[in-house]
Design an enzyme around this catalytic site. Structure first.
Site, short mmCIF file in Angstrom:
data_model
loop_
_atom_site.label_atom_id
_atom_site.label_comp_id
_atom_site.label_asym_id
_atom_site.label_seq_id
_atom_site.Cartn_x
_atom_site.Cartn_y
_atom_site.Cartn_z
N ASP A 14 0.89 -1.38 -0.45
CA ASP A 14 -0.12 -0.33 0.14
C ASP A 14 0.65 1.28 0.32
OD1 ASP A 14 -2.25 -1.88 0.31
OD2 ASP A 14 -2.35 -1.69 2.54
N GLU A 192 -11.29 1.15 -3.92
CA GLU A 192 -10.83 1.15 -2.52
C GLU A 192 -9.42 1.86 -3.02
OE1 GLU A 192 -9.44 -2.00 -0.11
OE2 GLU A 192 -9.22 -3.57 -2.05
#
Length: 568
Positions: A14, A192
Site C-alpha cells: 500500500d 478502494e
C-alpha cells in the site's frame, strides 16, 4: 539510470508517495507490527532507505488484541503548509461486515518526527487519503455499508475538513468535518484506496481495483470538478491479472508522483510469487514497485505500453541519498538526527548486530519493544529477552523479528536458556501469524518415556530439549524433539523458496537438522482460510506462561539474503 522492482522489498504494501523538493517520501502499511507506518526516502526513486516511522500512530502505542493482518491499513502521506500529514485507519475486526475501525491523522514538521498524537477523523471505511487543494483540505474514504446485506465496498466518498491555523501552522487538534459528505463514484466491482492528483485542471481519481489478490489493479477516473461526476478510463492503468507469467503479480494500489524533471511515476504494490504444487504463494508479502507514466489523450498510461508492471524501469539519473550524520547545507529539517539514527540501525543487519530497544529493521508485534528486552551487562552484542505470552497470543508476545526480503535466506542465532518447566521456552521463530509459524525453541520436557503429566515440579526431574513446533490453522503439532546438553545452542534456518530446514549445534559440535524439511510457503498471504496481508519474518522469541520472569540471552544474530535475479 534503471531501477529494479520491487524497490522496497519484503512486506511493504500500500505505498503512498509524495515529493517535497528533491526528496521522495514513502509510507507503507504496518498492520499489527511496530514500528507503525514505516517511512522511506529517496532522491531517485530507485534507492530507498528507512526514514523513521510514525511512532505515535497507534493511540497509547498499543494494538494489543487486534487480529493478524488487522491494525494499521493503507496510510496516505501528504505535505501541505510546510507540514507532513498522514491519515490511516486502524482495523480492529477482520472478516466481519463492520471492520470496527477508526480513522486518524498525525502530522510532523519533518518526516523524522516528532509526530503528533493521533487525532480521530470521520471514518466511513478504510483507505483514507487527503487532498490539499487551493488552501482547503479534503478527506477521501472508502464507504462501507455495514448493514446486513450491505456492500463492504460501496463507493468512494469525500468530506471537507476545517483545519485552523495557529501561528501559521495547522492546528490538527481542532480539525473538524464541514459540509456534507459527497459520494464521488460507485461501481459494481470492488474499488478502494482512493488518491486524487490534480493536473491541467483535471481531478484524477486513482482507485485500487479488484481486491488485494491476483485480480488487483489500478483504475483511473477523472473529472473537471472535485465532486464529480467522474468518467472512468476504458482500460486499467496497471494490473497483472490477465497474465500469470508476469513476474510482478497482484499489481495495484497506486499513487502518482511527478519528478523535478516533469516526468511522472506510479508507485504501487506487487508480489513475487513462488510456484508451488498448491499454486502461487507469496512468502514475501506485497512489496513496493515503481513504474514510469506518460500522458496520452489526457489519461495516464504506463510508459512501456499496456498495463503490466515492469521489473526494470528507467528513472532520472540523480545521486542516491547519502547517510551523513555531519549534516549537509540545505538539507530537510531534522534529517541530521534521522541519519544518525539510521547509522546506528545499520549495525543491526550485521552478524552480531543485536541492539537494545531495537528500531529498524527489527519489528515487534502489537506494541513497541519495552522492558522485556535489554542488553546483557558487559556483553553489548547480546540481548536478554524476558518471556511473556505464547506464539498464538494476540497480546504481549516477546518476539523480535525482521522482514524477509528475498526468497532465499539463512538466519542464525545463539540462544542461552535454562528452562525448568514446559511453560518456559526460547529460540528461533519463522513467522507469519499466530496460526502460521515454525518455532524452534529450547524448553523442558519430562524424562524420556514418561507422559506429559506435570513432572517438572518433582525436584530436578526432566530434561532440556529443543522442540520444533509447526503452527497451523488446524492446530499446532510437534515435528521433532531433540535432547540437549548444557550451555548455549546455535540455531539456524535455511530458506530456499517454498522449503525451509532448521538446524542446531551445541557445545562446538556439528550442525544437525531438526525435524524434516518444512513447507515455508505456508508462511504466505495465500495460505489458509483467513484474510492475510503481511509477509514472512524471522526472529527470536521467549515464552513464560506462568509469571513472565524467565529470560534467555541471544547473541551472534546473522540474517543473509540471496537474490536469484533482478526482481526475482
Amino acid at each position: 539510470m534503471r531501477l529494479v522492482n520491487p524497490v522496497v522489498r519484503g512486506f511493504a504494501p500500500d505505498p503512498s508517495v509524495i515529493r517535497v523538493g528533491d526528496w521522495y517520501y514513502l509510507a507503507t502499511s504496518s498492520f499489527e507490527w511496530f514500528p507503525s507506518i514505516p517511512l522511506y526516502r529517496s532522491r531517485n526513486l530507485a534507492d530507498w532507505e528507512p526514514a523513521g516511522a510514525v511512532d505515535t500512530a497507534a493511540p497509547g502505542r498499543s494494538l494489543l488484541g487486534v487480529p493478524d493482518s488487522a491494525g494499521i491499513w493503507a496510510p496516505a502521506l501528504s505535505h501541505s503548509d510546510g507540514v507532513f500529514w498522514v491519515v490511516y485507519s486502524i482495523v480492529r475486526s477482520l472478516g466481519t461486515r463492520h471492520f470496527d475501525l477508526e480513522t486518524y491523522l498525525c502530522t510532523a514538521a519533518d518526516v523524522g518526527g516528532p509526530w503528533s498524537e493521533p487525532v480521530r477523523l470521520p471514518g466511513h471505511g478504510f483507505d483514507p487519503s487527503l487532498l490539499h487543494h487551493e488552501g482547503r483540505h479534503y478527506l477521501l474514504n472508502l464507504q462501507n455499508d455495514s448493514r446486513v446485506g450491505g456492500r463492504r465496498f460501496d463507493g468512494i466518498v469525500l468530506t471537507e475538513l476545517d483545519v485552523p491555523l495557529t501561528g501559521g501552522v495547522p492546528d490538527v487538534d481542532r480539525v473538524r468535518a464541514v459540509g456534507p459528505t459527497r459520494l464521488l463514484i460507485q461501481r459494481d466491482e470492488l474499488v478502494e484506496g482512493p488518491k486524487i492528483t490534480v493536473k491541467d485542471s483535471w481531478f484524477y481519481l486513482l482507485l485500487a481495483q479488484g481486491g488485494t489478490g491476483v485480480e488487483h489493479g489500478v483504475l483511473v477516473a477523472r473529472s473537471r470538478s472535485l465532486t464529480g461526476p467522474y468518467d472512468v478510463d476504458d482500460v486499467p492503468l496497471l494490473t497483472s491479472r490477465d497474465d500469470p507469467a508476469v513476474p510482478l503479480q497482484k499489481a495495484g494500489h497506486g499513487e502518482l508522483v511527478q519528478a523535478p524533471s516533469g516526468e511522472w511515476y506510479l508507485t504501487h504494490l506487487a508480489a513475487r510469487p513462488l510456484q508451488t504444487p498448491a499454486g502461487p504463494r507469496n512468502t514475501l508479502g506485497r512489496e513496493t514497485a515503481v513504474q514510469r507514466v506518460v500522458w496520452t489523450d489526457g489519461w495516464p498510461r504506463l510508459a512501456q505500453g499496456g498495463w503490466h508492471p515492469e521489473t526494470e524501469v528507467e528513472v532520472p539519473d540523480v545521486a542516491a541519498a547519502r547517510l551523513d550524520p555531519a549534516g549537509v547545507a540545505g538539507r530537510d529539517p531534522g534529517l541530521d538526527k534521522l541519519d544518525q539514527r539510521r547509522l546506528d540501525q545499520r549495525k543491526l543487519d550485521q552478524p552480531g548486530g543485536l541492539d537494545v530497544a531495537p528500531a529498524w529493521p527489527w519489528s515487534t508485534l502489537r506494541e513497541p519493544a519495552g522492558d522485556w528486552v535489554e542488553h546483557v551487562p558487559g556483553r553489548p552484542d547480546t540481548l536478554r529477552l524476558r518471556g511473556r505470552l505464547s506464539a498464538e497470543s494476540l497480546w504481549q508476545q516477546s518476539l523480535l523479528a525482521q522482514r524477509l526480503t528475498e526468497h532465499r535466506a539463512e538466519v542464525e542465532v545463539t540462544v542461552d536458556a535454562e528452562p525448568t518447566t514446559f511453560t518456559q521456552s526460547a529460540g528461533l521463530m519463522l513467522w507469519y501469524g499466530t496460526a502460521s509459524y515454525y518455532q524452534l525453541h529450547v524448553t523442558w520436557a519430562e524424562p524420556e518415556g514418561e507422559p506429559q503429566a506435570g513432572q517438572q515440579w518433582q525436584g530436578g526431574r526432566g530434561r532440556r530439549v529443543l522442540v520444533l513446533v509447526h503452527g497451523h490453522p488446524d492446530g499446532a503439532r510437534v515435528l521433532d524433539t531433540v535432547d540437549l546438553d548444557g550451555g548455549p545452542v546455535r540455531l539456524r534456518a535455511q530458506i530456499d523458496g517454498a522449503t525451509a530446514s532448521l538446524w542446531s549445534a551445541g557445545g562446538g559440535g556439528p550442525w544437525a537438522q531438526v525435524g524434516p524439511d518444512v513447507d515455508f510457503s505456508e508462511l504466505s498471504d495465500d495460505f489458509g482460510p483467513s484474510l492475510r496481508f503481511t509477509g514472512a519474518f524471522v526472529g527470536i522469541s521467549v515464552v513464560d506462561l506462568v509469571d513472565g520472569a524467565f529470560t534467555a540471552d541471544f547473541s551472534d544474530w546473522a540474517l543473509r539474503h540471496r537474490s536469484a535475479m533482478p526482481g526475482g
